[in-house]
Design a protein around this motif. Sequence first.
Motif, short mmCIF file in Angstrom:
data_model
loop_
_atom_site.label_atom_id
_atom_site.label_comp_id
_atom_site.label_asym_id
_atom_site.label_seq_id
_atom_site.Cartn_x
_atom_site.Cartn_y
_atom_site.Cartn_z
N HIS A 222 5.15 7.49 -2.36
CA HIS A 222 4.35 7.06 -3.51
C HIS A 222 3.37 5.98 -3.07
N ARG A 223 2.08 6.15 -3.37
CA ARG A 223 1.06 5.20 -2.92
C ARG A 223 0.99 3.98 -3.84
N PRO B 226 0.79 -1.24 0.00
CA PRO B 226 0.00 0.00 0.00
C PRO B 226 0.82 1.28 0.00
N GLY B 227 2.07 1.22 0.37
CA GLY B 227 2.86 2.44 0.48
C GLY B 227 2.82 2.97 1.90
#
Length: 204
Positions: free
Chosen positions: A85-86, A79-80
């Motif tokens: 950064h996602r 998921p980040g």
Amino acid sequence: MADSTIGGVPHQMPYPHFGVELGPAPAPDWVEHSTGFGDNRHRGHFGEQFVRMLAVAANIDAAQRDRDRVGVDWQLGHPGRPGTHRFPVIEAQVKCTSSPLIREDHIAYDLEVQHYNLLAGQGYDVPRFLFLVLAPTDTITWSHATPDRLLLRNAAYWVCLHDKEAADETQKTRRVHIPRANLLTVDSLHGLFSETYRNLAGVS
């Protein structure tokens, strides 16, 4: 001796013993009736699952391609983290060998040019890596289970080829030098999601 950098797992077998049998071990009865035990397809499957186990330990999702037509075996993602950064994603081509060429600071591996060119260069939407798993020649020693742990032998290494030019397709193989410092661990696997490799791959 345990190494805290790899989660308390004992140190890997030192050079030059990679690919050397760990000693005579009588084969269990089921081996005789196990079709394809120890062949190249079996070895390749072990390498892929070795990487999957590391991904699970790292809390990283691993999705396998339905068809092998784009040069990767695993797409890895998570998921980040806040402020980063996602939903970052990387891809990996996995090879497994029991006869590596171990040098002082790297492992030399001859990769088919077709596979090499699917990893080299820029212009990719997702960073790609080569993961090389080193396994003993004696398949019976690939794993060892006790009430305390499951040990998989021996180790995996990674390399990024986005800074390399594509190879001449008239060649059969291209030798890749994988730094021995690039041991694939839970920590180093997370490190491959950094912006460094997105930039190297030319990801926008």
